[in-house]
Design a protein around this motif. Structure first.
Motif, PDB file in Angstrom:
ATOM      1  N   ALA A   1       0.838  -1.212   0.000  1.00  0.00           N
ATOM      2  CA  ALA A   1       0.000   0.000   0.000  1.00  0.00           C
ATOM      3  C   ALA A   1       0.867   1.256   0.000  1.00  0.00           C
ATOM      4  CB  ALA A   1      -0.925  -0.006   1.211  1.00  0.00           C
ATOM      5  N   THR A   2       1.955   1.223   0.753  1.00  0.00           N
ATOM      6  CA  THR A   2       2.854   2.391   0.795  1.00  0.00           C
ATOM      7  C   THR A   2       3.431   2.663  -0.593  1.00  0.00           C
ATOM      8  OG1 THR A   2       3.430   1.915   3.073  1.00  0.00           O
ATOM      9  CG2 THR A   2       4.992   3.278   1.843  1.00  0.00           C
ATOM     10  N   TRP A   3       3.880   1.601  -1.235  1.00  0.00           N
ATOM     11  CA  TRP A   3       4.504   1.791  -2.559  1.00  0.00           C
ATOM     12  C   TRP A   3       3.471   2.237  -3.597  1.00  0.00           C
ATOM     13  CZ3 TRP A   3       9.099   2.497  -1.335  1.00  0.00           C
ATOM     14  CH2 TRP A   3       9.803   1.665  -0.475  1.00  0.00           C
ATOM     15  N   GLU A   4       2.272   1.669  -3.491  1.00  0.00           N
ATOM     16  CA  GLU A   4       1.230   2.064  -4.468  1.00  0.00           C
ATOM     17  C   GLU A   4       0.839   3.518  -4.261  1.00  0.00           C
ATOM     18  OE1 GLU A   4      -1.932  -0.891  -4.356  1.00  0.00           O
ATOM     19  OE2 GLU A   4      -0.797  -2.094  -5.803  1.00  0.00           O
ATOM     20  N   ALA A   5       0.699   3.919  -3.004  1.00  0.00           N
ATOM     21  CA  ALA A   5       0.285   5.299  -2.729  1.00  0.00           C
ATOM     22  C   ALA A   5       1.358   6.276  -3.214  1.00  0.00           C
ATOM     23  CB  ALA A   5       0.043   5.480  -1.234  1.00  0.00           C
ATOM     24  N   LEU A   6       2.624   5.946  -2.979  1.00  0.00           N
ATOM     25  CA  LEU A   6       3.694   6.882  -3.346  1.00  0.00           C
ATOM     26  C   LEU A   6       3.972   6.884  -4.844  1.00  0.00           C
ATOM     27  CD1 LEU A   6       6.260   6.270  -0.455  1.00  0.00           C
ATOM     28  CD2 LEU A   6       4.718   8.215  -0.720  1.00  0.00           C
ATOM     29  N   SER A   7       3.834   5.725  -5.486  1.00  0.00           N
ATOM     30  CA  SER A   7       4.180   5.663  -6.920  1.00  0.00           C
ATOM     31  C   SER A   7       2.974   5.900  -7.812  1.00  0.00           C
ATOM     32  CB  SER A   7       4.796   4.299  -7.270  1.00  0.00           C
ATOM     33  OG  SER A   7       3.824   3.277  -7.184  1.00  0.00           O
ATOM     34  N   HIS A   8       1.770   5.830  -7.243  1.00  0.00           N
ATOM     35  CA  HIS A   8       0.515   5.913  -8.020  1.00  0.00           C
ATOM     36  C   HIS A   8       0.458   4.802  -9.060  1.00  0.00           C
ATOM     37  CE1 HIS A   8       0.233   9.859  -6.218  1.00  0.00           C
ATOM     38  NE2 HIS A   8       1.344  10.240  -6.806  1.00  0.00           N
ATOM     39  N   ARG A   9       1.118   3.703  -8.788  1.00  0.00           N
ATOM     40  CA  ARG A   9       1.103   2.597  -9.743  1.00  0.00           C
ATOM     41  C   ARG A   9       0.835   1.283  -9.006  1.00  0.00           C
ATOM     42  NH1 ARG A   9       6.063   3.765 -13.964  1.00  0.00           N
ATOM     43  NH2 ARG A   9       5.386   5.857 -14.526  1.00  0.00           N
ATOM     44  N   ALA A  10       0.342   0.296  -9.763  1.00  0.00           N
ATOM     45  CA  ALA A  10       0.096  -1.013  -9.168  1.00  0.00           C
ATOM     46  C   ALA A  10       1.422  -1.623  -8.730  1.00  0.00           C
ATOM     47  CB  ALA A  10      -0.576  -1.916 -10.188  1.00  0.00           C
ATOM     48  N   VAL A  11       1.367  -2.381  -7.632  1.00  0.00           N
ATOM     49  CA  VAL A  11       2.568  -3.033  -7.117  1.00  0.00           C
ATOM     50  C   VAL A  11       2.287  -4.527  -6.994  1.00  0.00           C
ATOM     51  CG1 VAL A  11       4.009  -3.282  -5.060  1.00  0.00           C
ATOM     52  CG2 VAL A  11       3.464  -1.008  -5.934  1.00  0.00           C
ATOM     53  N   THR A  12       3.096  -5.343  -7.665  1.00  0.00           N
ATOM     54  CA  THR A  12       2.977  -6.795  -7.526  1.00  0.00           C
ATOM     55  C   THR A  12       4.361  -7.363  -7.258  1.00  0.00           C
ATOM     56  OG1 THR A  12       3.226  -7.106  -9.917  1.00  0.00           O
ATOM     57  CG2 THR A  12       0.971  -6.962  -9.076  1.00  0.00           C
ATOM     58  N   THR A  13       4.383  -8.578  -6.697  1.00  0.00           N
ATOM     59  CA  THR A  13       5.686  -9.148  -6.326  1.00  0.00           C
ATOM     60  C   THR A  13       5.964 -10.482  -7.005  1.00  0.00           C
ATOM     61  OG1 THR A  13       4.760 -10.329  -4.435  1.00  0.00           O
ATOM     62  CG2 THR A  13       5.541  -8.092  -4.023  1.00  0.00           C
ATOM     63  N   GLN A  14       4.906 -11.100  -7.560  1.00  0.00           N
ATOM     64  CA  GLN A  14       5.059 -12.440  -8.124  1.00  0.00           C
ATOM     65  C   GLN A  14       4.611 -12.458  -9.581  1.00  0.00           C
ATOM     66  OE1 GLN A  14       6.532 -14.741  -6.608  1.00  0.00           O
ATOM     67  NE2 GLN A  14       5.976 -14.888  -4.447  1.00  0.00           N
ATOM     68  N   VAL A  15       5.100 -13.422 -10.323  1.00  0.00           N
ATOM     69  CA  VAL A  15       4.640 -13.526 -11.719  1.00  0.00           C
ATOM     70  C   VAL A  15       3.204 -14.043 -11.794  1.00  0.00           C
ATOM     71  CG1 VAL A  15       6.861 -13.775 -12.892  1.00  0.00           C
ATOM     72  CG2 VAL A  15       5.784 -15.780 -11.884  1.00  0.00           C
ATOM     73  N   TRP A  16       2.668 -14.495 -10.669  1.00  0.00           N
ATOM     74  CA  TRP A  16       1.298 -15.059 -10.669  1.00  0.00           C
ATOM     75  C   TRP A  16       0.226 -13.991 -10.504  1.00  0.00           C
ATOM     76  CZ3 TRP A  16       2.705 -19.195 -12.627  1.00  0.00           C
ATOM     77  CH2 TRP A  16       3.837 -19.873 -12.194  1.00  0.00           C
ATOM     78  N   GLU A  17       0.627 -12.755 -10.351  1.00  0.00           N
ATOM     79  CA  GLU A  17      -0.367 -11.687 -10.221  1.00  0.00           C
ATOM     80  C   GLU A  17      -0.509 -10.972 -11.556  1.00  0.00           C
ATOM     81  OE1 GLU A  17       0.497  -9.666  -6.069  1.00  0.00           O
ATOM     82  OE2 GLU A  17       2.287 -10.573  -6.926  1.00  0.00           O
ATOM     83  N   ARG A  18      -1.720 -10.518 -11.863  1.00  0.00           N
ATOM     84  CA  ARG A  18      -2.008  -9.821 -13.131  1.00  0.00           C
ATOM     85  C   ARG A  18      -1.389 -10.561 -14.316  1.00  0.00           C
ATOM     86  NH1 ARG A  18      -2.862  -3.604 -12.694  1.00  0.00           N
ATOM     87  NH2 ARG A  18      -3.784  -3.453 -10.664  1.00  0.00           N
ATOM     88  N   VAL A  19      -1.620 -11.852 -14.331  1.00  0.00           N
ATOM     89  CA  VAL A  19      -0.965 -12.706 -15.334  1.00  0.00           C
ATOM     90  C   VAL A  19      -1.287 -12.246 -16.755  1.00  0.00           C
ATOM     91  CG1 VAL A  19      -0.763 -15.085 -16.172  1.00  0.00           C
ATOM     92  CG2 VAL A  19      -0.980 -14.628 -13.730  1.00  0.00           C
ATOM     93  N   GLU A  20      -2.517 -11.714 -16.942  1.00  0.00           N
ATOM     94  CA  GLU A  20      -2.921 -11.325 -18.302  1.00  0.00           C
ATOM     95  C   GLU A  20      -2.036 -10.200 -18.853  1.00  0.00           C
ATOM     96  OE1 GLU A  20      -4.329 -10.410 -15.577  1.00  0.00           O
ATOM     97  OE2 GLU A  20      -4.950  -8.310 -15.748  1.00  0.00           O
ATOM     98  N   GLU A  21      -1.373  -9.444 -17.956  1.00  0.00           N
ATOM     99  CA  GLU A  21      -0.494  -8.359 -18.438  1.00  0.00           C
ATOM    100  C   GLU A  21       0.912  -8.863 -18.764  1.00  0.00           C
ATOM    101  OE1 GLU A  21      -0.221  -5.182 -15.599  1.00  0.00           O
ATOM    102  OE2 GLU A  21      -2.403  -5.062 -15.372  1.00  0.00           O
ATOM    103  N   VAL A  22       1.210 -10.108 -18.388  1.00  0.00           N
ATOM    104  CA  VAL A  22       2.558 -10.681 -18.529  1.00  0.00           C
ATOM    105  C   VAL A  22       3.572  -9.649 -18.026  1.00  0.00           C
ATOM    106  CG1 VAL A  22       4.020 -12.090 -20.049  1.00  0.00           C
ATOM    107  CG2 VAL A  22       1.645 -11.727 -20.647  1.00  0.00           C
ATOM    108  N   ARG A  23       3.410  -9.294 -16.759  1.00  0.00           N
ATOM    109  CA  ARG A  23       4.179  -8.166 -16.225  1.00  0.00           C
ATOM    110  C   ARG A  23       5.692  -8.379 -16.233  1.00  0.00           C
ATOM    111  NH1 ARG A  23       1.672  -3.993 -13.418  1.00  0.00           N
ATOM    112  NH2 ARG A  23       2.906  -3.873 -11.525  1.00  0.00           N
ATOM    113  N   HIS A  24       6.146  -9.648 -16.120  1.00  0.00           N
ATOM    114  CA  HIS A  24       7.604  -9.817 -16.064  1.00  0.00           C
ATOM    115  C   HIS A  24       8.243  -9.471 -17.393  1.00  0.00           C
ATOM    116  CE1 HIS A  24       6.482 -13.696 -17.730  1.00  0.00           C
ATOM    117  NE2 HIS A  24       7.742 -13.970 -17.978  1.00  0.00           N
TER     118      HIS A  24
END
Ligand code: C5P
Length: 394
Positions: free
Chosen positions: A50-73
């Motif tokens: 939450a701290t990182w999202e609030a400060l960066s105004h961007r989504a924060v994920t830590t694993q490749v299993w999150e938001r898989v449809e975006e292929v974030r890695h």
């Protein structure tokens, strides 16, 4: 690579210094970087998403299993221009050195070949351990910039080498690594900001909704990059702008007068002020009574850019356009008519952009190139315009 050349992945390792990286994030944003924070899963024990999202105004994920449809890695890696991993723990350094990909951050590091800087922070005995020493040597040999930790008091009672450096030494080293440090040294830059006001009577004026934020961002960015900056401010309240020469003006005529005596000595003019197109033919000293306030006779103001263009002697001129229809075509013809080297145009239908910290639009260059700028901070745009202006200056 991103369109702005200022996209940073800020990797956060699981060290107590993680909380200090919140300040690093803010200072990077001040420098016009767009920052996406990618913490390791265990670092969230120290500072939550939450701290990182609030400060960066961007989504924060830590694993490749999150938001898989975006292929974030892959998508985040493709859009990144630089990596800054701070703090980096002994474990994270070991994982990077052995090419592991067991969380989003390590995947991104493998998937991207842009410059990467690492700021280790750990107990001195771990920093000096043969395994860490070898891992750091491996990373350096692969081109990672590994900052030396500072020596001093640690989290516990003991001291030694392993402290997380002060924010500004990290940021300054990062600027050196990214090569955007003081590249405007020796250049004179004039920036206009705000909106001119044309008096109708002592109380009323013709003005506009320009907040001056974009011009102030350009002036500050140019000063940070080493330029000698003269800010011509039209009706904006300014905080203390250390090291920047400021001239306050009210009207378009006053702005032109200041520019007439300063333009010849500058290298780049960034004309971000919104100049009133017209002024009342006669401004009166007495307030006009309501009953007589039915019409105002206007005459055109001088077009400042078009007036200065024939005096150009190597200067690069940057203009702005705020349009509500046929945005690109209108900007293209302004580029021509006003003798500009580049122009930034944004679509302001519905009052968008004015007063906001963010901007969205297109940079048009003299050779016809168009650079889309989507949802960036005004600081990022400021740096981007300076990059292009500097390129044109040669
Ligand atoms: O013609 P328009 O006002 O849309 O053009 C915008 C650009 O021209 C801005 O860069 C603005 O600062 C500059 N301008 C000027 N003199 C004027 C009006 C606008 O230099 N009279």
């Amino acid at each position: 690579m991103s369109a702005t050349n200022r996209e940073v992945i800020l990797g956060i390792g699981a060290g107590i210094a993680a909380y200090k990286s919140a300040d690093v994030l803010r200072r990077l944003q001040d420098q016009g970087f767009g920052v996406t924070v990618v913490p390791t899963p265990s670092s969230l024990n120290f500072v939550g998403a939450a701290t990182w999202e609030a400060l960066s105004h961007r989504a924060v994920t830590t694993q490749v299993w999150e938001r898989v449809e975006e292929v974030r890695h892959i998508s985040l890696a493709k859009n990144a221009d630089y990596f800054l991993i701070a703090p980096a723990t002994a474990d994270l350094i070991a994982r990077l050195a052995s090419g592991r990909a067991d969380d989003l951050l390590t995947n991104l590091v493998l998937a991207s070949d842009v410059p990467k800087m690492i700021v280790p922070a750990m107990h001195p005995s771990m920093w000096l351990d043969a395994a860490t020493v070898a891992n750091v040597a491996t990373l350096r040999a692969r081109g990672f910039h590994v900052m030396e930790p500072e020596t001093g008091r640690l989290t516990g009672s003991d001291s030694g080498q392993g402290r997380f450096p002060e924010t500004m030494s990290i940021v300054n080293q990062f600027l050196t690594v990214t090569g955007v440090h003081r590249d405007l040294e020796g250049k004179k830059i004039i920036v206009t900001a705000g909106g001119t006001r044309e008096a109708i009577d002592p109380v009323r004026f013709i003005g506009n909704r320009s907040s001056g934020k974009q011009g102030i961002s350009v002036a500050k960015a140019a000063a940070r990059r080493g330029a000698q900056v003269h800010l011509i401010a039209a009706n904006v309240e300014l905080e203390n702008l250390d090291g920047i020469l400021v001239t306050h003006v009210v009207t378009a005529d006053e702005m032109l007068q200041v520019l007439n005596s300063s333009f010849a000595q500058c290298n780049i003019l960034v004309m971000s002020a919104a100049v009133a197109d017209a002024k009342p033919v006669a401004s009166v000293d007495e307030k006009i009574k309501k009953a007589h306030f039915t019409s105002i006779e206007l005459e055109q103001n001088p077009d400042i850019l078009a007036t200065l263009a024939p005096l150009k002697n190597g200067q690069v001129m940057v203009g702005f356009a705020a349009e509500t229809s046929d945005v690109i075509a209108a900007a293209g013809s302004k580029l021509e008519k006003k003798g500009l080297d580049l122009i930034y145009v944004n679509d302001v239908s519905g009052g968008a952009i004015f007063g906001s910290d963010d901007t969205e639009g297109t940079i048009l260059l003299r050779n016809g190139d168009q650079v889309p700028v989507s949802h960036q901070s005004k600081d990022t745009l400021a740096n981007l315009l300076l990059d292009y202006a500097l390129k044109q200056l040669g």
